[in-house]
Design a protein around this motif. Structure first.
Motif, PDB file in Angstrom:
ATOM      1  N   THR A 255       0.801  -1.224   0.000  1.00 56.20           N
ATOM      2  CA  THR A 255       0.000   0.000   0.000  1.00 56.20           C
ATOM      3  C   THR A 255       0.835   1.276   0.000  1.00 56.20           C
ATOM      4  O   THR A 255       0.276   2.380  -0.055  1.00 56.20           O
ATOM      5  N   ALA A 256       2.157   1.138   0.035  1.00 53.43           N
ATOM      6  CA  ALA A 256       3.016   2.320   0.187  1.00 53.43           C
ATOM      7  C   ALA A 256       2.843   3.323  -0.934  1.00 53.43           C
ATOM      8  O   ALA A 256       2.831   4.543  -0.704  1.00 53.43           O
ATOM      9  N   GLY A 257       2.699   2.861  -2.156  1.00 45.40           N
ATOM     10  CA  GLY A 257       2.652   3.778  -3.289  1.00 45.40           C
ATOM     11  C   GLY A 257       1.395   4.611  -3.377  1.00 45.40           C
ATOM     12  O   GLY A 257       1.400   5.678  -3.995  1.00 45.40           O
ATOM     13  N   ARG A 258       0.302   4.156  -2.754  1.00 43.37           N
ATOM     14  CA  ARG A 258      -0.980   4.859  -2.910  1.00 43.37           C
ATOM     15  C   ARG A 258      -1.617   5.258  -1.579  1.00 43.37           C
ATOM     16  O   ARG A 258      -2.702   5.840  -1.568  1.00 43.37           O
ATOM     17  N   ARG A 259      -0.979   4.934  -0.480  1.00 45.70           N
ATOM     18  CA  ARG A 259      -1.577   5.182   0.831  1.00 45.70           C
ATOM     19  C   ARG A 259      -1.953   6.649   1.022  1.00 45.70           C
ATOM     20  O   ARG A 259      -3.023   6.963   1.572  1.00 45.70           O
TER      21      ARG A 259
END
Length: 410
Positions: free
Chosen positions: A52-56
Motif C-alpha cells: 500500500t506504500a505507493g498509494r496510501r
C-alpha cells in the motif's frame, strides 16, 4: 450498510492491486474500517505496508465514488445485499487455502493471479449480480480467433442464453466479443468483466458492446475509475470470470494465453472446466487440446450446447421462446439495436426476396467482404438472416413490411 464501510472499501479497492493476499488477510481479521485506520496510521505488517506504500497517501475514496456516479457506476461490497456470496464461496475457500500457504512461508504473489476474493466491485447494469454462479456460463478464448471459433462461441452463447443462462466473458476481441454478441442476439443476459476502470472501456472500439451489455446485463470491474488495463490486471480479472460462472468453456486458446489462465483459476476453485476441440493444425486450438488431454483435472470436451447442459445444467432444459414466430417491426428494431454498426449496415444491404452472395452483399452494403463474413453469424443468430448453399437472404420470419433498409438504423 454504513457510508463508513462504503468509503473504507473504496479506499481499500484503490490502495493496492487486486488479489493482494496480505491486505485481504488484514481486512478479514479486523474489518474494512479498522483496516483503513491501520494503513493510514502505518500500523500494519511489512507485507501490507509494501503493498500500500505507493498509494496510501493519494488514495481518495470520495473522488472515486464521485467519478463512479458521473459514469453511472455503483460500488458493490461484501456487506451489501447485491454481493454474489454464493459465487464467491468457492473463491473464499481457495483463499483460505492460499492464506495457509502464505502463513507457512509461501509469500511470493503469483504473477498469474492469486485466488483471493475482491474487496469490492464496480458495477453497472440492471441484472442480478447476487445470483451469478447459480446459472451462468463463462465463454472465453483467443483474441486472434478464427471464424470457426467465433461461430462456435456465438452458437454456444446464443443457445445457452435461450435456456436461461447468463454468459460471462471479458469483453476482449475474438471469442469474448463473439460470446457477448451471441448472448445479446438471443435477447439474454451477458456479464462483461473488464480489467480496467469502467469509465474507459477497453478496447475502446468495444464501447458499444459495453453499452449493450450494461443495458440488459452487467459490466463489472475490480479496478476503480481511471485505472488502465495492465497485464497483471487481466490475469487477476480472469479469476472473476471463473468465479462468477457456474462453469467455463474455453473455445480457442494457444498454449500460453489468457484463456488458459482462466482455466487455471477454474481448477483452483474447483469450477467445471470445458474446452472445444479444433483442427490439429490450428495453434489457437492447441491450448484447448492440452486442457482436454491433461492428466490432472482434464477439461470436458464440448461440441455444443447439450454437452454444456449435461455438465452444468440439464439436457431437458427447454429454450426460452419460440424462434419460429414472426418478428414484429419493434422486435426487429430491438434486435438490430443489439448489433454493431457494421452488422446493421450488412442487414441494410439485403433486398427482400433475393438470396445474395457475400461479394454481392459487400457491394450493396458498402463494407468489405470480410466484414460481411464476420457479421453474418450475428445476423443469423438474431433470426434476421438465413443461409442457403452459400447465399443469404432475409429470414422468412421477418415481415415484408419491415424488410426495407434502415428499419433498425439509428
Amino acid at each position: 450498510m454504513s457510508d463508513d464501510i462504503l468509503l473504507a472499501r473504496a479506499f481499500l479497492n484503490r490502495v493496492a492491486e487486486p488479489a493482494c493476499v496480505p491486505l485481504w488477510k488484514l481486512v478479514r481479521d479486523v474489518g474494512p474500517v479498522e483496516a483503513v485506520r491501520m494503513i493510514r496510521a502505518e500500523r500494519v505488517v511489512d507485507e501490507v505496508a509494501q503493498a500500500t506504500a505507493g498509494r496510501r497517501l493519494t488514495a481518495d475514496p470520495e473522488a472515486d465514488l464521485e467519478a463512479a456516479a458521473r459514469h453511472g457506476l455503483r460500488l458493490v461490497v461484501p456487506e451489501s445485499d447485491e454481493w454474489p456470496h454464493f459465487a464467491m464461496s468457492a473463491l473464499e475457500q481457495a483463499a483460505l487455502e492460499r492464506l495457509h500457504e502464505w502463513e507457512h512461508g509461501q509469500k511470493t504473489q503469483s504473477p498469474s493471479g492469486e485466488p483471493i476474493p475482491p474487496l469490492a466491485l464496480w458495477v453497472t447494469g440492471p441484472a442480478d449480480l447476487a445470483s451469478l454462479g447459480v446459472r451462468s456460463v463463462g465463454i472465453v478464448g483467443a483474441r486472434s480467433a478464427t471464424r470457426y471459433g467465433e461461430q462456435v462461441a456465438m452458437d454456444l452463447a446464443h443457445g445457452l442464453t435461450r435456456r436461461g443462462f447468463a454468459v460471462v466473458s471479458g469483453g476482449a476481441y475474438g471469442i469474448d466479443a463473439a460470446a457477448h454478441r451471441g448472448a445479446l442476439a438471443a435477447g439474454g443476459t451477458t456479464v462483461l468483466i473488464s480489467a480496467g476502470g469502467l469509465d474507459s472501456p477497453y478496447p475502446p472500439s468495444h464501447a458499444g458492446l459495453y453499452e449493450r451489455a450494461a443495458a440488459t446485463g452487467l459490466v463489472v470491474s475490480e479496478s476503480p475509475p481511471g485505472s488502465t488495463p495492465q497485464r497483471r490486471r487481466f490475469l487477476t480479472r480472469n479469476r472473476l470470470i471463473a468465479t462468477l460462472a457456474t462453469g467455463t468453456v474455453v473455445v480457442e486458446a494457444s498454449l500460453r494465453s489468457g484463456a488458459s489462465n482462466t482455466a487455471g483459476h477454474c481448477r483452483r476453485i474447483q469450477r467445471p472446466l470445458m474446452a472445444v476441440p479444433g483442427p490439429v493444425t490450428s495453434p489457437v486450438s492447441a491450448g484447448c487440446h492440452a486442457l482436454i488431454n491433461a492428466d490432472v483435472q482434464p477439461a470436458r470436451l464440448i461440441t455444443g450446447v447439450a454437452d454444456v447442459l449435461a455438465l452444468i445444467g440439464s439436457s431437458s432444459d427447454v429454450p426460452i421462446g419460440d424462434p419460429a414466430h414472426e418478428v414484429s417491426a419493434d422486435d426487429l428494431r430491438a434486435r438490430l439495436d443489439l448489433l454493431d454498426d457494421v452488422s446493421r449496415s450488412v442487414f441494410d444491404g439485403f433486398r427482400a426476396g433475393r438470396a445474395v452472395s457475400c461479394d454481392e452483399l459487400a457491394v450493396s452494403s458498402g463494407v468489405s467482404t470480410l466484414d460481411v463474413i464476420r457479421s453474418l453469424p450475428a445476423l443469423q443468430l438474431a433470426g434476421l438472416v438465413e443461409g442457403d448453399d452459400g447465399r443469404f437472404r432475409i429470414a422468412r420470419a421477418v415481415p415484408r413490411g419491415s424488410r426495407r433498409a434502415g428499419v433498425g438504423s439509428k
